[in-house]
Design an enzyme around this catalytic site. Structure first.
Site, short mmCIF file in Angstrom:
data_model
loop_
_atom_site.label_atom_id
_atom_site.label_comp_id
_atom_site.label_asym_id
_atom_site.label_seq_id
_atom_site.Cartn_x
_atom_site.Cartn_y
_atom_site.Cartn_z
N LYS A 97 3.85 4.00 63.05
CA LYS A 97 2.85 4.88 63.40
C LYS A 97 3.39 6.36 62.93
CE LYS A 97 2.22 6.79 67.79
NZ LYS A 97 1.91 7.39 68.70
N LYS A 101 4.05 12.48 66.37
CA LYS A 101 5.25 13.33 66.84
C LYS A 101 6.44 13.68 66.92
CE LYS A 101 1.67 15.20 70.52
NZ LYS A 101 1.69 14.67 71.15
N LYS A 137 9.23 4.14 74.73
CA LYS A 137 10.32 5.45 75.13
C LYS A 137 11.57 5.11 75.87
CE LYS A 137 6.92 8.76 74.88
NZ LYS A 137 5.23 9.89 75.50
#
Ligand code: ATP
Ligand code: LTN
Length: 333
Positions: free
Chosen positions: A197, A200, A115
């Site tokens: 993966k 969202k 992130k």
């Protein structure tokens, strides 16, 4: 809550649109888990703000997530359903646990590194502290079981380490939690890049199937999913990552084992297979979406569920927090 049952806790961030990865990785199992555990399910909005959010959207997505929990079969009479920020004990325990967590450990967390790279303009303290807040969530309720996808394993290990560290420094205070990962589908992969993966917050929305996607979109996305040149429906994650991912999705949504699915498509081409996967997913999503919409039309009911959930959660959380405060030497009157 029944005294004899173990406590189970899980949370999901009310950010972006949930994918079938979130559903298969955790949400899908919640309905049945309620029979055997005292369950607590949270919309983790305090985690969500570690990445900048649009305030109106965050509010709306929080409500929609609570409606989705219920649409997936979570029963607010049996389980506690609430919004994380409604229980201030989370922030309070997080602060205390921060003093039992090392900066080096947090810097090494995979999600923090990911992130930080994706949000280089906003590497804030909250992003780094994310796992400690998650540990606080779990430990406040003396949780034994945490059903999550595999991407959360590292966070769960840290929660266990922090609990043990605190228990060793004083005396047994926290239950040391365990992760519960689904046998099939603990890591659903991106349809276009099966090495990643399904997420969202992925850049390309065609790699993810969102729970809000309509039938045509679901079928179109699955039709375009990356496979290989072999044209044989066989489970082999190493060499056939795309096909194996689709088999996993088919198995999770269709209620069949991977072997049964392999047999069903033996001798059939990828076209038929992908269409069948699309149909089974679309068939499941339609009633889920309808139920979520029905619930969203009754905001008063949803508010009452959240309020009741927060009150019940607060009671349990305060008990743990007060034990912690006593042990660390906070003066209490
Ligand atoms: P983001 O991409 O915004 O960080 P996310 O898709 O990882 O979000 P979270 O809210 O972080 O979603 O996760 C909610 C739950 O869904 C967690 O239990 C997580 O392990 C699970 N989960 C997320 N993605 C997958 C996936 N691809 N396969 C299986 N489980 C998943
Ligand atoms: N970090 C989690 C969401 C989450 C969570 C929790 C999961 C917040 N608090 C406590 C389990 C237990 C994620 O799935 N990204």
């Amino acid at each position: 809550m029944e005294e004899t049952k173990k406590t189970l806790y899980s949370g999901i961030q009310p950010t972006n649109n949930l994918t079938i990865g979130n559903y298969i990785g955790t949400l899908q199992s919640w309905r049945n888990l309620q029979e055997n555990y005292n369950c607590i399910f949270a919309a983790a909005n305090m985690h969500a703000i570690t990445v900048r959010q649009n305030p109106a959207e965050l509010r709306q997505k929080t409500l929609a997530l609570i409606a989705l929990f219920l649409a997936c079969g979570v029963d607010p009479q049996k389980s506690i359903v609430y919004v994380q920020s409604h229980v201030p004990a989370h922030a309070e325990l997080c602060w205390a646990l921060n003093t039992f967590t090392y900066v080096g450990e947090m810097e090494r967390m995979t999600q923090f590194k990911d992130k930080s790279a994706r949000h280089a303009e906003n590497i804030n303290m909250g992003l780094m502290d994310y796992p400690v807040l998650m540990a606080a969530d779990i430990l406040l309720y003396q949780t034994e079981i945490v059903p999550v996808g595999l991407d959360q394993r590292q966070h769960l290990e840290i929660a266990r380490d922090i609990a043990q560290r605190f228990n060793n420094a004083y005396s047994p205070t926290f239950t040391v939690p365990q992760g519960l990962y689904p046998k099939v589908g603990a890591k659903i992969c991106d349809l276009l890049d099966p090495a990643k993966k399904m997420s969202k917050s992925a850049e390309n929305p065609n790699g993810s199937v969102f729970l809000s996607d309509d039938r045509d979109t679901v079928i179109r996305k699955l039709k375009r999913a990356v496979t290989d040149s072999e044209n044989s429906v066989r489970y082999d994650p190493e060499n056939k990552a795309g096909v194996s991912n689709l088999l996993t999705i088919y198995s999770a949504f269709g209620g069949k084992s991977i072997e049964e699915a392999e047999r069903e498509f033996d001798g059939k081409g990828y076209g038929d297979f992908k269409l069948a996967v699309g149909e089974v997913v679309a068939d499941r999503l339609a009633p889920l979406q309808a139920e979520q919409q029905r619930l969203l039309a009754d905001k008063d009911y949803l508010n009452s569920v959240m309020l009741d959930g927060a009150q019940r959660a607060e009671k349990i959380a305060r008990k743990t927090l007060s034990k912690v405060y006593k042990k660390i030497g906070f003066y209490q009157v």
